[in-house]
Design a protein around this motif. Sequence first.
Motif, mmCIF file in Angstrom:
data_model
loop_
_atom_site.group_PDB
_atom_site.id
_atom_site.type_symbol
_atom_site.label_atom_id
_atom_site.label_comp_id
_atom_site.label_asym_id
_atom_site.label_seq_id
_atom_site.Cartn_x
_atom_site.Cartn_y
_atom_site.Cartn_z
ATOM 1 N N ALA A 191 -5.015 8.142 -6.841
ATOM 2 C CA ALA A 191 -5.996 7.195 -6.314
ATOM 3 C C ALA A 191 -6.149 5.997 -7.241
ATOM 4 N N ALA A 192 -6.169 6.254 -8.538
ATOM 5 C CA ALA A 192 -6.281 5.159 -9.503
ATOM 6 C C ALA A 192 -5.057 4.252 -9.447
ATOM 7 N N ASP A 193 -3.885 4.853 -9.272
ATOM 8 C CA ASP A 193 -2.658 4.064 -9.158
ATOM 9 C C ASP A 193 -2.693 3.182 -7.913
ATOM 10 N N LEU A 194 -3.135 3.751 -6.791
ATOM 11 C CA LEU A 194 -3.221 2.958 -5.571
ATOM 12 C C LEU A 194 -4.241 1.832 -5.739
ATOM 13 N N LYS A 195 -5.357 2.119 -6.376
ATOM 14 C CA LYS A 195 -6.364 1.086 -6.605
ATOM 15 C C LYS A 195 -5.792 -0.065 -7.421
ATOM 16 N N GLY A 196 -5.027 0.271 -8.451
ATOM 17 C CA GLY A 196 -4.415 -0.769 -9.266
ATOM 18 C C GLY A 196 -3.452 -1.626 -8.469
ATOM 19 N N ARG A 197 -2.668 -1.003 -7.604
ATOM 20 C CA ARG A 197 -1.707 -1.751 -6.785
ATOM 21 C C ARG A 197 -2.422 -2.629 -5.756
ATOM 22 N N LEU A 198 -3.504 -2.099 -5.181
ATOM 23 C CA LEU A 198 -4.287 -2.901 -4.234
ATOM 24 C C LEU A 198 -4.906 -4.105 -4.935
ATOM 25 N N ASP A 199 -5.465 -3.881 -6.112
ATOM 26 C CA ASP A 199 -6.070 -4.987 -6.859
ATOM 27 C C ASP A 199 -5.027 -6.054 -7.180
ATOM 28 N N LYS A 200 -3.856 -5.612 -7.616
ATOM 29 C CA LYS A 200 -2.787 -6.543 -7.969
ATOM 30 C C LYS A 200 -2.330 -7.358 -6.771
ATOM 31 N N ALA A 201 -2.377 -6.742 -5.585
ATOM 32 C CA ALA A 201 -1.941 -7.433 -4.355
ATOM 33 C C ALA A 201 -3.067 -8.237 -3.718
ATOM 34 N N GLY A 202 -4.230 -8.282 -4.361
ATOM 35 C CA GLY A 202 -5.353 -9.017 -3.795
ATOM 36 C C GLY A 202 -6.014 -8.300 -2.641
ATOM 37 N N LYS A 203 -5.822 -6.974 -2.585
ATOM 38 C CA LYS A 203 -6.389 -6.185 -1.490
ATOM 39 C C LYS A 203 -7.431 -5.174 -1.989
ATOM 40 N N GLY A 204 -7.894 -5.352 -3.208
ATOM 41 C CA GLY A 204 -8.890 -4.438 -3.747
ATOM 42 C C GLY A 204 -10.152 -4.448 -2.899
ATOM 43 N N GLY A 205 -10.715 -3.265 -2.678
ATOM 44 C CA GLY A 205 -11.923 -3.173 -1.871
ATOM 45 C C GLY A 205 -11.713 -3.423 -0.394
ATOM 46 N N LEU A 206 -10.470 -3.362 0.057
ATOM 47 C CA LEU A 206 -10.160 -3.611 1.473
ATOM 48 C C LEU A 206 -10.952 -2.666 2.373
ATOM 49 N N LYS A 207 -11.424 -3.209 3.482
ATOM 50 C CA LYS A 207 -12.181 -2.407 4.437
ATOM 51 C C LYS A 207 -11.225 -1.799 5.458
ATOM 52 N N TYR A 208 -11.442 -0.534 5.783
ATOM 53 C CA TYR A 208 -10.561 0.178 6.697
ATOM 54 C C TYR A 208 -11.398 1.007 7.670
ATOM 55 N N ALA A 209 -10.756 1.460 8.725
ATOM 56 C CA ALA A 209 -11.294 2.507 9.593
ATOM 57 C C ALA A 209 -10.160 3.497 9.790
ATOM 58 N N LEU A 210 -10.476 4.782 9.700
ATOM 59 C CA LEU A 210 -9.453 5.827 9.788
ATOM 60 C C LEU A 210 -9.678 6.651 11.040
ATOM 61 N N ALA A 211 -8.616 6.801 11.839
ATOM 62 C CA ALA A 211 -8.743 7.468 13.134
ATOM 63 C C ALA A 211 -7.637 8.488 13.341
ATOM 64 N N GLN A 212 -7.938 9.443 14.211
ATOM 65 C CA GLN A 212 -6.945 10.392 14.707
ATOM 66 C C GLN A 212 -7.012 10.315 16.227
#
Length: 331
Positions: A191-212
Amino acid sequence: MQRTLRALATGGTAVALILTAAGCGSGTVGGTTDDRSGGAKAGNGSITVDTAQGEVSLDKPATRVVALEWTYTEELVALGVTPAGNADNKGYGTWITAEGADLPDKVTDVGDRNEPSLEKIRALRPDLIVIDNDRSKANLKQLQAIAPVLSFTYTTKPQLETMKKNFGELAKAVGKEDKAAEVTGRIDAKAADLKGRLDKAGKGGLKYALAQGFTANGAASIRMLTDDAIAPQVLNLAGLKNGWKGQSDAWGMTTVGVEGLTKVEKDATFLYVAAADDDPFTGDLAGNAVWKGLEFVKKDKALPLDPGTWLFGGPLSAMHLLDETGKALKV
Protein backbone atom coordinates in the motif's frame (compact mmCIF):
# COMPACT_ATOMS: atom_id res chain seq x y z
CA MET A 1 -25.12 -17.23 -13.97
CA GLN A 2 -25.90 -19.31 -10.89
CA ARG A 3 -22.18 -19.88 -10.45
CA THR A 4 -21.64 -16.12 -10.50
CA LEU A 5 -24.28 -15.55 -7.85
CA ARG A 6 -22.94 -18.35 -5.66
CA ALA A 7 -19.47 -16.90 -5.83
CA LEU A 8 -20.64 -13.44 -4.89
CA ALA A 9 -21.86 -14.79 -1.55
CA THR A 10 -18.63 -14.56 0.38
CA GLY A 11 -18.48 -15.50 3.99
CA GLY A 12 -21.19 -14.18 6.26
CA THR A 13 -24.95 -13.76 6.33
CA ALA A 14 -26.97 -13.63 3.13
CA VAL A 15 -26.21 -10.28 1.59
CA ALA A 16 -28.45 -9.50 -1.33
CA LEU A 17 -30.98 -10.82 -3.78
CA ILE A 18 -30.85 -14.58 -4.13
CA LEU A 19 -27.31 -15.05 -2.84
CA THR A 20 -26.59 -17.80 -0.37
CA ALA A 21 -25.23 -17.32 3.11
CA ALA A 22 -21.63 -17.18 4.24
CA GLY A 23 -19.88 -15.70 7.20
CA CYS A 24 -18.49 -15.72 10.66
CA GLY A 25 -16.99 -18.27 12.93
CA SER A 26 -17.59 -21.19 15.15
CA GLY A 27 -15.06 -23.17 17.04
CA THR A 28 -15.44 -25.86 19.58
CA VAL A 29 -12.94 -26.53 22.29
CA GLY A 30 -11.58 -29.99 21.71
CA GLY A 31 -8.31 -31.85 21.77
CA THR A 32 -7.27 -34.02 18.85
CA THR A 33 -7.93 -37.71 19.58
CA ASP A 34 -7.17 -40.88 17.71
CA ASP A 35 -10.53 -40.79 15.92
CA ARG A 36 -10.04 -37.11 15.06
CA SER A 37 -13.15 -36.12 16.96
CA GLY A 38 -13.55 -32.82 18.77
CA GLY A 39 -14.77 -33.24 22.33
CA ALA A 40 -16.36 -30.86 24.78
CA LYS A 41 -13.09 -30.39 26.65
CA ALA A 42 -9.67 -29.37 25.53
CA GLY A 43 -6.64 -31.56 25.75
CA ASN A 44 -3.48 -30.24 27.41
CA GLY A 45 -4.07 -27.14 25.30
CA SER A 46 -0.56 -26.08 24.36
CA ILE A 47 -2.17 -23.90 21.66
CA THR A 48 -5.21 -21.74 22.36
CA VAL A 49 -6.99 -20.12 19.41
CA ASP A 50 -9.53 -17.32 19.74
CA THR A 51 -12.58 -17.94 17.53
CA ALA A 52 -16.04 -16.47 17.11
CA GLN A 53 -17.46 -19.10 19.46
CA GLY A 54 -14.80 -19.01 22.11
CA GLU A 55 -11.38 -20.49 22.62
CA VAL A 56 -10.30 -23.70 20.92
CA SER A 57 -7.38 -25.67 22.39
CA LEU A 58 -5.06 -27.86 20.35
CA ASP A 59 -2.31 -30.09 21.70
CA LYS A 60 -0.02 -29.34 18.75
CA PRO A 61 -0.07 -27.45 15.44
CA ALA A 62 -2.56 -28.92 12.97
CA THR A 63 -1.15 -30.44 9.80
CA ARG A 64 -4.21 -31.87 8.05
CA VAL A 65 -6.62 -28.98 7.67
CA VAL A 66 -9.92 -28.84 5.79
CA ALA A 67 -11.17 -25.35 4.93
CA LEU A 68 -14.82 -24.81 4.04
CA GLU A 69 -14.53 -21.12 3.12
CA TRP A 70 -12.30 -19.71 0.39
CA THR A 71 -10.89 -16.91 2.53
CA TYR A 72 -9.39 -19.40 4.96
CA THR A 73 -8.16 -21.64 2.17
CA GLU A 74 -6.38 -18.62 0.74
CA GLU A 75 -4.90 -17.87 4.14
CA LEU A 76 -3.62 -21.43 4.59
CA VAL A 77 -1.94 -21.24 1.17
CA ALA A 78 -0.43 -17.87 2.12
CA LEU A 79 1.03 -19.54 5.21
CA GLY A 80 2.60 -22.29 3.11
CA VAL A 81 0.13 -24.90 4.33
CA THR A 82 -1.50 -27.10 1.70
CA PRO A 83 -5.07 -27.83 2.83
CA ALA A 84 -6.05 -31.46 2.92
CA GLY A 85 -9.47 -30.43 1.64
CA ASN A 86 -11.26 -27.38 0.29
CA ALA A 87 -14.88 -26.66 -0.60
CA ASP A 88 -15.38 -26.06 -4.34
CA ASN A 89 -11.92 -26.11 -5.91
CA LYS A 90 -13.22 -24.90 -9.27
CA GLY A 91 -14.95 -21.89 -7.77
CA TYR A 92 -11.86 -21.02 -5.77
CA GLY A 93 -9.70 -21.11 -8.89
CA THR A 94 -12.15 -18.94 -10.82
CA TRP A 95 -12.64 -16.21 -8.26
CA ILE A 96 -9.27 -16.03 -6.50
CA THR A 97 -6.37 -15.35 -8.84
CA ALA A 98 -4.01 -13.46 -6.54
CA GLU A 99 -0.33 -14.20 -6.93
CA GLY A 100 0.65 -17.11 -4.71
CA ALA A 101 -2.96 -18.13 -4.00
CA ASP A 102 -3.14 -21.03 -6.46
CA LEU A 103 -4.60 -24.18 -4.97
CA PRO A 104 -2.22 -27.17 -5.21
CA ASP A 105 -3.52 -30.00 -7.38
CA LYS A 106 -3.51 -32.53 -4.55
CA VAL A 107 -6.12 -30.67 -2.48
CA THR A 108 -9.28 -32.78 -2.23
CA ASP A 109 -12.52 -31.08 -3.25
CA VAL A 110 -15.06 -31.75 -0.47
CA GLY A 111 -18.07 -30.28 -2.26
CA ASP A 112 -20.06 -27.06 -2.14
CA ARG A 113 -19.29 -24.47 0.53
CA ASN A 114 -22.91 -24.50 1.69
CA GLU A 115 -23.28 -28.29 1.64
CA PRO A 116 -19.87 -29.95 1.90
CA SER A 117 -19.61 -33.72 1.93
CA LEU A 118 -19.17 -34.89 5.51
CA GLU A 119 -18.12 -38.28 4.18
CA LYS A 120 -15.27 -36.80 2.13
CA ILE A 121 -14.18 -34.63 5.05
CA ARG A 122 -14.19 -37.59 7.43
CA ALA A 123 -12.22 -39.72 4.98
CA LEU A 124 -9.42 -37.13 4.98
CA ARG A 125 -8.94 -37.63 8.74
CA PRO A 126 -8.30 -33.93 9.39
CA ASP A 127 -6.93 -32.66 12.67
CA LEU A 128 -8.61 -29.27 12.11
CA ILE A 129 -11.59 -27.88 10.19
CA VAL A 130 -11.91 -24.16 9.46
CA ILE A 131 -15.34 -22.73 8.73
CA ASP A 132 -17.48 -19.67 8.27
CA ASN A 133 -19.93 -19.81 11.15
CA ASP A 134 -23.09 -18.58 9.43
CA ARG A 135 -22.56 -20.77 6.39
CA SER A 136 -21.79 -23.89 8.42
CA LYS A 137 -24.23 -23.65 11.32
CA ALA A 138 -26.49 -26.35 9.89
CA ASN A 139 -23.80 -29.03 10.09
CA LEU A 140 -21.62 -27.61 12.86
CA LYS A 141 -22.16 -30.50 15.27
CA GLN A 142 -21.39 -33.07 12.59
CA LEU A 143 -18.15 -31.23 11.77
CA GLN A 144 -17.22 -31.06 15.45
CA ALA A 145 -17.64 -34.83 15.64
CA ILE A 146 -14.92 -35.17 13.00
CA ALA A 147 -12.26 -32.76 14.27
CA PRO A 148 -11.78 -29.56 16.25
CA VAL A 149 -13.42 -26.64 14.44
CA LEU A 150 -12.18 -23.08 14.10
CA SER A 151 -14.82 -20.59 13.06
CA PHE A 152 -14.30 -16.95 12.22
CA THR A 153 -16.49 -13.93 11.64
CA TYR A 154 -15.44 -11.93 8.59
CA THR A 155 -17.75 -8.91 8.84
CA THR A 156 -16.85 -7.63 12.30
CA LYS A 157 -15.85 -3.97 12.00
CA PRO A 158 -13.27 -2.88 11.03
CA GLN A 159 -13.10 -5.70 8.51
CA LEU A 160 -9.43 -5.26 7.57
CA GLU A 161 -8.33 -5.55 11.18
CA THR A 162 -10.67 -8.50 11.66
CA MET A 163 -9.12 -10.27 8.67
CA LYS A 164 -5.64 -9.70 10.07
CA LYS A 165 -6.66 -10.96 13.51
CA ASN A 166 -8.37 -14.08 12.13
CA PHE A 167 -5.35 -14.74 9.91
CA GLY A 168 -3.09 -14.57 12.94
CA GLU A 169 -5.30 -16.94 14.92
CA LEU A 170 -5.37 -19.45 12.06
CA ALA A 171 -1.60 -19.17 11.78
CA LYS A 172 -1.31 -19.95 15.49
CA ALA A 173 -3.31 -23.14 14.95
CA VAL A 174 -0.93 -24.38 12.26
CA GLY A 175 2.30 -23.15 13.87
CA LYS A 176 2.95 -20.36 11.35
CA GLU A 177 2.69 -17.15 13.38
CA ASP A 178 5.98 -15.72 12.07
CA LYS A 179 4.86 -16.32 8.49
CA ALA A 180 1.54 -14.59 9.18
CA ALA A 181 3.33 -11.51 10.49
CA GLU A 182 5.52 -11.43 7.37
CA VAL A 183 2.55 -11.77 4.99
CA THR A 184 0.47 -9.18 6.83
CA GLY A 185 3.37 -6.73 6.73
CA ARG A 186 3.49 -7.04 2.96
CA ILE A 187 -0.01 -5.50 2.72
CA ASP A 188 1.15 -2.29 4.36
CA ALA A 189 4.37 -2.25 2.34
CA LYS A 190 2.49 -2.72 -0.94
CA ALA A 191 0.00 0.00 0.00
CA ALA A 192 2.83 2.39 0.82
CA ASP A 193 4.50 1.59 -2.51
CA LEU A 194 1.28 2.28 -4.40
CA LYS A 195 0.81 5.54 -2.50
CA GLY A 196 4.30 6.64 -3.48
CA ARG A 197 3.66 5.85 -7.14
CA LEU A 198 0.32 7.68 -7.08
CA ASP A 199 1.92 10.72 -5.48
CA LYS A 200 4.72 10.71 -8.06
CA ALA A 201 2.16 10.54 -10.89
CA GLY A 202 0.16 13.43 -9.44
CA LYS A 203 -2.68 11.11 -8.48
CA GLY A 204 -2.23 11.10 -4.71
CA GLY A 205 -5.51 11.13 -2.84
CA LEU A 206 -7.43 10.18 -5.98
CA LYS A 207 -11.13 9.64 -5.41
CA TYR A 208 -12.57 6.29 -6.47
CA ALA A 209 -15.70 4.17 -6.27
CA LEU A 210 -15.35 0.38 -6.12
CA ALA A 211 -18.05 -1.88 -7.51
CA GLN A 212 -18.85 -5.51 -8.20
CA GLY A 213 -21.32 -6.05 -11.03
CA PHE A 214 -23.42 -9.01 -12.09
CA THR A 215 -26.76 -9.80 -13.68
CA ALA A 216 -29.75 -10.86 -11.57
CA ASN A 217 -33.22 -11.57 -12.92
CA GLY A 218 -32.21 -10.16 -16.28
CA ALA A 219 -31.05 -6.80 -14.94
CA ALA A 220 -27.73 -5.29 -13.92
CA SER A 221 -27.14 -5.43 -10.18
CA ILE A 222 -24.22 -3.50 -8.74
CA ARG A 223 -22.63 -3.74 -5.34
CA MET A 224 -20.99 -0.51 -4.28
CA LEU A 225 -18.46 -0.90 -1.48
CA THR A 226 -18.47 1.57 1.37
CA ASP A 227 -15.65 2.26 3.80
CA ASP A 228 -17.15 -0.42 6.07
CA ALA A 229 -16.00 -3.10 3.59
CA ILE A 230 -12.52 -4.58 3.61
CA ALA A 231 -11.61 -3.71 0.01
CA PRO A 232 -11.96 0.09 0.38
CA GLN A 233 -10.10 -0.12 3.69
CA VAL A 234 -7.21 -1.71 1.78
CA LEU A 235 -7.30 0.96 -0.96
CA ASN A 236 -7.50 3.72 1.61
CA LEU A 237 -4.15 2.56 3.01
CA ALA A 238 -2.69 3.88 -0.25
CA GLY A 239 -4.20 7.33 0.31
CA LEU A 240 -7.12 6.81 -2.06
CA LYS A 241 -10.49 8.31 -1.09
CA ASN A 242 -13.79 6.47 -1.40
CA GLY A 243 -16.36 8.43 -3.39
CA TRP A 244 -19.31 6.23 -2.48
CA LYS A 245 -21.26 7.11 0.67
CA GLY A 246 -24.36 4.91 0.33
CA GLN A 247 -26.06 3.03 3.15
CA SER A 248 -24.20 -0.21 3.78
CA ASP A 249 -25.34 -3.68 4.73
CA ALA A 250 -23.48 -5.96 7.15
CA TRP A 251 -20.82 -6.56 4.50
CA GLY A 252 -20.27 -2.84 3.90
CA MET A 253 -22.03 -2.89 0.53
CA THR A 254 -24.87 -0.98 -1.09
CA THR A 255 -26.66 -2.90 -3.84
CA VAL A 256 -28.04 -0.62 -6.56
CA GLY A 257 -29.21 -0.58 -10.15
CA VAL A 258 -27.81 1.74 -12.79
CA GLU A 259 -29.85 4.69 -11.46
CA GLY A 260 -28.04 4.36 -8.14
CA LEU A 261 -24.73 5.08 -9.83
CA THR A 262 -25.79 8.70 -10.24
CA LYS A 263 -24.87 9.06 -6.53
CA VAL A 264 -21.21 8.29 -7.17
CA GLU A 265 -19.29 11.48 -6.44
CA LYS A 266 -18.73 13.37 -9.68
CA ASP A 267 -14.93 13.39 -9.63
CA ALA A 268 -14.54 9.70 -8.74
CA THR A 269 -12.84 7.06 -10.87
CA PHE A 270 -15.05 3.98 -11.13
CA LEU A 271 -13.16 0.73 -10.46
CA TYR A 272 -15.10 -2.46 -10.97
CA VAL A 273 -14.92 -6.25 -10.88
CA ALA A 274 -17.18 -8.41 -13.05
CA ALA A 275 -16.97 -11.94 -14.41
CA ALA A 276 -15.79 -12.22 -18.00
CA ASP A 277 -19.02 -14.00 -18.96
CA ASP A 278 -21.29 -11.68 -16.97
CA ASP A 279 -20.08 -8.08 -17.21
CA PRO A 280 -23.05 -5.71 -17.16
CA PHE A 281 -20.80 -2.67 -17.62
CA THR A 282 -19.65 -3.74 -21.06
CA GLY A 283 -22.84 -5.72 -21.77
CA ASP A 284 -26.38 -4.64 -20.96
CA LEU A 285 -25.40 -1.20 -19.67
CA ALA A 286 -23.21 -0.25 -22.63
CA GLY A 287 -26.15 1.29 -24.50
CA ASN A 288 -28.04 2.49 -21.44
CA ALA A 289 -28.70 6.24 -21.43
CA VAL A 290 -28.20 6.61 -17.68
CA TRP A 291 -24.91 4.73 -17.81
CA LYS A 292 -23.64 6.74 -20.75
CA GLY A 293 -24.55 9.96 -18.96
CA LEU A 294 -22.51 9.21 -15.84
CA GLU A 295 -19.55 11.53 -15.36
CA PHE A 296 -16.99 8.75 -14.96
CA VAL A 297 -18.25 7.07 -18.13
CA LYS A 298 -18.14 10.28 -20.18
CA LYS A 299 -14.59 10.91 -18.98
CA ASP A 300 -13.51 7.31 -19.68
CA LYS A 301 -12.86 6.66 -15.99
CA ALA A 302 -14.76 3.36 -15.67
CA LEU A 303 -11.85 0.95 -15.24
CA PRO A 304 -12.07 -2.85 -14.97
CA LEU A 305 -9.96 -4.85 -12.54
CA ASP A 306 -8.99 -8.49 -13.05
CA PRO A 307 -12.21 -10.57 -12.74
CA GLY A 308 -10.34 -12.73 -10.25
CA THR A 309 -9.87 -9.83 -7.85
CA TRP A 310 -11.65 -11.29 -4.81
CA LEU A 311 -13.03 -8.38 -2.80
CA PHE A 312 -13.85 -10.50 0.26
CA GLY A 313 -10.67 -12.45 0.75
CA GLY A 314 -7.52 -12.68 2.81
CA PRO A 315 -4.09 -11.02 2.64
CA LEU A 316 -3.17 -12.26 -0.84
CA SER A 317 -6.44 -10.92 -2.24
CA ALA A 318 -5.78 -7.60 -0.49
CA MET A 319 -2.41 -7.31 -2.19
CA HIS A 320 -3.91 -8.35 -5.52
CA LEU A 321 -6.45 -5.53 -5.22
CA LEU A 322 -3.63 -3.02 -4.68
CA ASP A 323 -1.74 -4.40 -7.69
CA GLU A 324 -4.79 -4.31 -9.94
CA THR A 325 -5.68 -0.80 -8.86
CA GLY A 326 -2.16 0.39 -9.69
CA LYS A 327 -2.46 -1.18 -13.16
CA ALA A 328 -5.87 0.36 -13.77
CA LEU A 329 -4.63 3.80 -12.74
CA LYS A 330 -1.47 3.32 -14.82
CA VAL A 331 1.04 3.99 -12.06
